[in-house]
Design a protein around this motif. Structure first.
Motif, short mmCIF file in Angstrom:
data_model
loop_
_atom_site.label_atom_id
_atom_site.label_comp_id
_atom_site.label_asym_id
_atom_site.label_seq_id
_atom_site.Cartn_x
_atom_site.Cartn_y
_atom_site.Cartn_z
N ILE A 13 52.11 54.95 26.00
CA ILE A 13 51.25 54.07 26.79
C ILE A 13 50.60 53.10 25.83
O ILE A 13 49.89 53.51 24.89
CB ILE A 13 50.18 54.87 27.56
CG1 ILE A 13 50.85 55.87 28.51
CG2 ILE A 13 49.27 53.92 28.33
CD1 ILE A 13 49.88 56.79 29.22
N TYR A 29 45.51 47.38 33.02
CA TYR A 29 45.72 48.53 33.91
C TYR A 29 44.52 48.71 34.83
O TYR A 29 43.37 48.52 34.42
CB TYR A 29 45.85 49.82 33.10
CG TYR A 29 47.09 49.99 32.26
CD1 TYR A 29 48.31 50.32 32.85
CD2 TYR A 29 47.03 49.85 30.87
CE1 TYR A 29 49.44 50.52 32.07
CE2 TYR A 29 48.16 50.05 30.09
CZ TYR A 29 49.36 50.39 30.69
OH TYR A 29 50.48 50.58 29.92
N THR A 75 50.56 58.05 33.51
CA THR A 75 50.47 59.21 32.61
C THR A 75 51.39 60.35 33.04
O THR A 75 51.67 61.24 32.23
CB THR A 75 49.03 59.75 32.55
OG1 THR A 75 48.56 60.01 33.88
CG2 THR A 75 48.10 58.78 31.86
N ALA A 103 55.17 58.43 31.44
CA ALA A 103 55.39 57.55 30.29
C ALA A 103 55.42 58.32 28.98
O ALA A 103 54.61 59.22 28.76
CB ALA A 103 54.32 56.47 30.24
#
Length: 367
Positions: free
Chosen positions: A97, A82, A91, A94
């Motif tokens: 994660i 990422y 964020t 999701a």
């Protein structure tokens, strides 16, 4: 309906057969299934798929966003690496994660700590017919290898992801692998809420022992008190699509060669990567043999050699089977060839052309 070739044709009835098996596994085992978008992201059939699956899993921000927007339900976000921009975006939507490394977890923990977090584990075992696709190959960068390092992160995590299979259609091999996971990582799993066993399990194959597979999953979930997730990609869409092409030329060089209006490199790239021949439904007992090749300039742009019942002519239609997984997500503009349209045969047998591509698409994909 007559559709100009080339085009991908997805058959929802064939897709439904796979989805019903996925639903059966969920009912028998309690394991949830999230679609692996890296394999198949053609969202025009997501309305059907989401009736039988629990959400999506991704390999990038764009896939995660697509899953969230077009599929809904659970959105699992995973990426090998990422960027900070990715993390800030993902964020926002999701549900889970999943990080590939402890260093990424450390770097972004303060940003994501309110979310349900996971780490990918490299258990050192795998099942793959190709070294290129083997997640446990030598020097693999995929997942955390050191168990002690992993144990130190458990307080930050709600689950673990193990993805170590590629086209594993052997339930006995799967069972032995799962026993190993339980023996080696069971103490950790008992401290967590969920575990993903990844994709690459060909449990929708004809004749696969679904009840045996499901019982193994159920027993594992019960023993370690975790929610099991599967990440079917190929298993969800196998056998449900064709690449439909037409012969544009016939040449002879020690054998008859038919050139079609599509390209292996452009439209079925996975075959080229893994040195495989495309599948066709024609009988291999026909008396007319042809090498079928694409029309790009790549010398090795060859779909395969086949036997046909009838002689091919200019305009003859050739349908390449099993053209859903890792095809539409990998298609490209090599040679500027016409991009295949995307069509869907719906459950009521009506055929809908979802998308046609034009020169403008080619132009806008560049600079």
């Amino acid at each position: 309906m007559t559709i100009a070739t080339p085009y991908y044709l997805i058959d929802e009835k064939k897709l439904l057969r796979n989805l019903q098996i996925i639903q059966q596994v969920r009912q028998l085992s309690g394991a949830k299934s999230v679609l692996a978008l890296k394999c198949f992201s053609t969202w025009s059939v997501f309305d059907l798929m989401k009736q039988y699956m629990d959400g999506t899993t991704s390999s990038s921000l764009y896939e995660a966003r697509l899953g969230h927007e077009k599929f809904g339900k659970e959105t699992h976000a995973y990426c090998v690496g990422y960027s900070q921009e990715d993390i800030l975006a993902v964020t926002e939507f999701a549900d889970k994660i999943i990080f590939n490394s402890v260093s990424q977890l450390d770097r972004y923990y303060d940003v994501v700590k309110s979310a349900k977090l996971g780490l990918r584990v490299n258990p050192g075992i795998s099942h793959s017919h190709f070294d290129l696709a083997d997640p446990a190959r030598k020097h693999s960068r995929l997942g955390v290898v050191d168990k002690q390092v992993l144990a130190q992160q458990l307080h930050r995590l709600s689950g673990l992801m193990f993805h170590y299979n590629c086209e594993n259609d052997d339930v006995d091999t799967f069972s032995k692998q799962l026993d190993f996971i339980g023996e080696y990582y069971g103490d950790m799993l008992k401290q967590l809420q969920w575990v993903s066993l990844g994709g690459g399990l060909y449990f929708t194959k004809e004749g696969y022992p679904i009840e045996t597979f499901s019982k193994k999953l159920a027993d594992f979930a019960k023993e370690f008190d975790v929610q099991v997730y599967l990440e079917p990609g190929e298993s969800a869409i196998t056998g449900c699509a064709e690449l439909v092409t037409s012969v544009v030329d016939l040449v002879h060089n020690e054998m008859d060669i038919a050139i079609v209006d599509a390209s292996v490199e452009g439209h079925m790239l996975d075959l080229l990567i893994y040195s495989l021949s495309a599948k066709i439904d024609e009988s291999d007992t026909g008396k007319y043999q042809y090498m079928v090749a694409g029309r790009s300039c790549l010398a090795g742009d060859v779909f395969g050699t086949y036997h046909f019942q009838d002689k091919l002519q200019i305009g003859s239609e050739i349908r390449f089977a099993d053209a859903a997984g890792y095809t539409m997500v990998k298609k490209n503009w090599f040679n500027g060839l016409k991009m295949p349209a995307i069509a869907v045969r719906r459950l009521d047998d009506t055929v809908e052309v979802i998308r046609r591509f034009s020169y403008a698409d080619f132009l806008n994909s560049l600079s």
